[in-house]
Design a protein around this motif. Sequence first.
Motif, PDB file in Angstrom:
ATOM      1  N   SER A  57      21.713 -16.284  80.456  1.00 14.74           N
ATOM      2  CA  SER A  57      21.098 -15.117  80.122  1.00 14.74           C
ATOM      3  C   SER A  57      22.202 -14.289  79.491  1.00 14.74           C
ATOM      4  O   SER A  57      21.977 -13.118  78.429  1.00 14.74           O
ATOM      5  CB  SER A  57      20.309 -14.369  80.745  1.00 14.74           C
ATOM      6  N   LEU A  59      16.690  -7.981  83.894  1.00 18.32           N
ATOM      7  CA  LEU A  59      17.321  -7.300  82.681  1.00 18.32           C
ATOM      8  C   LEU A  59      17.059  -5.816  81.387  1.00 18.32           C
ATOM      9  O   LEU A  59      16.519  -5.436  81.451  1.00 18.32           O
ATOM     10  CB  LEU A  59      17.658  -7.840  81.555  1.00 18.32           C
ATOM     11  N   THR A  96      14.468 -13.300  83.421  1.00 15.32           N
ATOM     12  CA  THR A  96      15.533 -13.814  82.271  1.00 15.32           C
ATOM     13  C   THR A  96      14.894 -15.009  81.620  1.00 15.32           C
ATOM     14  O   THR A  96      15.207 -15.796  82.808  1.00 15.32           O
ATOM     15  CB  THR A  96      16.821 -14.108  82.923  1.00 15.32           C
ATOM     16  N   LEU A 120      13.295 -14.221  76.635  1.00 13.73           N
ATOM     17  CA  LEU A 120      13.899 -13.552  76.075  1.00 13.73           C
ATOM     18  C   LEU A 120      14.483 -13.413  74.783  1.00 13.73           C
ATOM     19  O   LEU A 120      14.728 -12.340  74.257  1.00 13.73           O
ATOM     20  CB  LEU A 120      15.183 -13.647  77.281  1.00 13.73           C
TER      21      LEU A 120
END
Length: 278
Positions: free
Chosen positions: A178, A204, A219, A223
């Motif tokens: 990610s 995130l 993630t 995303l």
Amino acid sequence: MSAASSRSGQALERRRQLRQERRQERLKQIWRVTVLAGSAGALGWGLLQQGWVVRDPDQIEVLGSRQVSRAQVIREGDLQLPLQLLTLQPKRLAQRLSAGLPVEQVQVNRLMLPPRLQISLVDREAVAQAQRRTRKGFEMGYVDRLGNWMTRRQQSAGAPAAAPTVMVLGWQERLRPSLSRVLAERDALGSPLLQVRFEPNGSLWLRTAALGDIHLGPTDDKLAKRLDVLRHLSSELPGQINNLKLKSIDLSDPDQPELGLPAKPVPKADKTPPPAAD
């Protein structure tokens, strides 16, 4: 005994002797070949031991790198000259160089004529500063474009360069894919990326110059869509929110972005005393 029987017996004996002679000749030939092969092998081994040797640093070729020198390869690989190429283990040398140098790939080849060691490298470049939690506390380092952790030693082993401006907080190996995706698009977000932050649960957050803190959520497979929405907002929102002083933007649900606006101030109570009664 008749003459015919005598001649037949002599013929049989003669054939027996011929078979024995041929067998002995084959054994002699096998022995000669064995001795010659052994002598040639011993001579070849001796020549390799004495001749397949790297005696000078110029016999170590470093290819593909713009920032790693031959001296660094010799130092990090712990190469002691003269170096017997027969005793060198290419895989182990490649592992040592990968651990100590800012490189993504290492390939080691031993060449015979003339004897030399050829080392092909693919450079790594730090694209962000990084912080991770270890058993001893927080550790500072760097990450490359693929999100791989780089120690300060690895970074300093490369060509001198300005420190990256992006900061990654909460780096974790399991979240590297990610992080790699985010770093690959850092110049296409519509606003300079300042910070990437992973919460302990993997959630995130990003911080950009134009939009401030952006919550991207887990993630997962959404995303890429969240990053697409972020690019759109970076081009549309800044002109509209200059006076709003956003606290954050929540893109965890990319279909319903939420703007975190500051709470409206509570009107102060009117302290003017009421008029006196007549």
